[in-house]
Design a protein around this motif. Structure first.
Motif, PDB file in Angstrom:
ATOM      1  N   ARG A 242       0.834  -1.199   0.000  1.00 29.12           N
ATOM      2  CA  ARG A 242       0.000   0.000   0.000  1.00 29.12           C
ATOM      3  C   ARG A 242       0.864   1.242   0.000  1.00 29.12           C
ATOM      4  O   ARG A 242       1.841   1.327   0.755  1.00 29.12           O
ATOM      5  CB  ARG A 242      -0.915   0.012   1.229  1.00 29.12           C
ATOM      6  N   LEU A 243       0.492   2.199  -0.820  1.00 27.78           N
ATOM      7  CA  LEU A 243       1.134   3.510  -0.792  1.00 27.78           C
ATOM      8  C   LEU A 243       0.359   4.375   0.192  1.00 27.78           C
ATOM      9  O   LEU A 243      -0.829   4.638   0.003  1.00 27.78           O
ATOM     10  CB  LEU A 243       1.111   4.158  -2.180  1.00 27.78           C
ATOM     11  N   VAL A 260      -1.330   8.735  -9.125  1.00 29.09           N
ATOM     12  CA  VAL A 260      -0.343   7.676  -8.952  1.00 29.09           C
ATOM     13  C   VAL A 260       0.062   7.185 -10.345  1.00 29.09           C
ATOM     14  O   VAL A 260      -0.785   6.749 -11.127  1.00 29.09           O
ATOM     15  CB  VAL A 260      -0.909   6.506  -8.132  1.00 29.09           C
ATOM     16  N   LEU A 296      -1.936  -0.671  -3.994  1.00 25.41           N
ATOM     17  CA  LEU A 296      -1.373  -0.571  -5.332  1.00 25.41           C
ATOM     18  C   LEU A 296      -1.598  -1.805  -6.192  1.00 25.41           C
ATOM     19  O   LEU A 296      -1.972  -1.705  -7.358  1.00 25.41           O
ATOM     20  CB  LEU A 296       0.128  -0.275  -5.229  1.00 25.41           C
ATOM     21  N   ALA A 312       6.812   3.557  -8.374  1.00 25.43           N
ATOM     22  CA  ALA A 312       5.568   4.305  -8.567  1.00 25.43           C
ATOM     23  C   ALA A 312       5.787   5.719  -8.054  1.00 25.43           C
ATOM     24  O   ALA A 312       6.476   5.925  -7.042  1.00 25.43           O
ATOM     25  CB  ALA A 312       4.414   3.648  -7.819  1.00 25.43           C
TER      26      ALA A 312
END
Length: 331
Positions: A242-243, A260, A296, A312
């Motif tokens: 996860r971002l 993103v 993501l 990313a």
């Protein structure tokens, strides 16, 4: 699309119809009602928490007790400053009405529902009712609300609110009173209205300012986002692919949209609209609403990219400004 919605329901402004429309259209959020401790409409769990679970009665306490990943839809008769410190200004929604018409409508409501025998003139001179609207906004500038609609343009403003919240809204006008002939004549008499205006001068000043200038005030404030050096934030890779991070603008309090990019193309857009207590306690965000969380891998799969790219990047939407920590190494 707003994640959290806080509808300040001003009495006798068509608010019951707006409330119904919001619940029908945005009820996928956790819905809470706060109409006061003694009112049946108040959500029982919220009423219990106010007095038995140590809930302080403010926005931060509400977040801790009733936080929900889906977002919150909070509705009621309450002072704006009660929840102002824990919700983003863009989440606040209200409808207003000409103070003279609102006051006469409230008088009619008391007569019809409670059998009040008080004369209209005596009712108008009661400070509690003549300054009711400005009292609800005490300590908060309603020009900072995410949306302000008006009763005399109800249908158009409801459509505009639909665009704001990201859901189609429709409503039947509810709880409309029927005026006796004598009361109707007074409500339409210019001389009588002029006499009443001096009693509602404070509410009238708030109403006229917003009626004439709300759109301009909002546009002027948001124009400050053009100052690129005002952006602050950070992004990192969290467990589970996860971002996560936050994004704010120092000069303008706005929910920022982020882009993103991965594998050479735009993967998704996301709003920095999650509540994070540490953002508030650290002073990075007044309300604590500025966080984001992007799963993501799921997004990449949805975009038709089964393999994870090497990096990313996360940027402020519509700019080339990357958040500190970007690009993020994914593998």
């Amino acid at each position: 699309m707003l994640r959290d919605i806080v509808f300040l329901h001003v009495p006798k402004t068509g608010g019951s119809a707006v409330r119904t429309a919001l619940v029908r259209g945005c009820g996928d959020r956790r819905v809470l009602y706060d109409y006061g401790a003694e009112e049946k409409q108040t959500t029982p769990a919220l009423r219990d928490a106010l007095y038995r679970d140590g809930f302080t009665g403010d926005g931060v306490g509400l977040r801790r007790h009733f936080g929900d990943r889906r977002g919150l839809l909070l509705i009621g008769h309450f002072h704006a400053d009660k929840y102002w410190d824990a919700f983003h200004p863009d989440s606040f929604v209200t409808f207003l009405r000409d103070p003279i018409d609102r006051l006469i409508s409230e008088y009619n409501h008391y007569v019809e529902r409670y059998g009040a025998e008080l004369e209209l003139e005596a009712f108008i001179e009661t400070t509690r009712f003549s300054r009711h609207v400005s009292d609800l906004f005490r300590g908060v500038d309603p020009a900072e609300f995410g949306f302000v609609g008006f009763t005399d343009t109800f249908e158009d403003d409801l459509r505009a609110l639909s665009e704001k919240v990201g859901h189609p809204l429709s409503a039947l006008r509810e709880n409309e009173g029927t005026y006796a002939p004598g009361l109707r004549e007074k409500a339409e008499d210019p001389v009588f209205r002029k006499q009443v205006r001096r009693f509602v001068s404070v509410d009238h000043a708030v109403y006229r300012r917003l009626r004439n200038r709300y759109d301009k005030l909002r546009a002027r404030r948001l124009a400050g986002l053009a100052e690129a050096e005002g952006y602050r934030g950070r992004v990192r890779l969290a467990p589970g692919g996860r971002l996560v991070g936050y994004a704010v603008h120092r000069a303008v309090e706005a929910i920022l949209e982020l882009e993103v990019h991965a594998g050479g193309r735009l993967v998704t857009r996301v709003q920095a609209d999650r509540f994070r207590p540490w953002l508030k306690s650290s002073g990075r965000s007044r309300s604590g609403v500025a966080g984001f969380d992007v799963p993501l891998r799921r997004l990449l799969l949805a975009a038709g990219r089964p393999f994870l790219p090497a990096t990313a990047s996360v940027r402020i939407a519509g700019t080339d400004i990357e958040l500190p920590g970007s690009p993020v190494r994914l593998r």
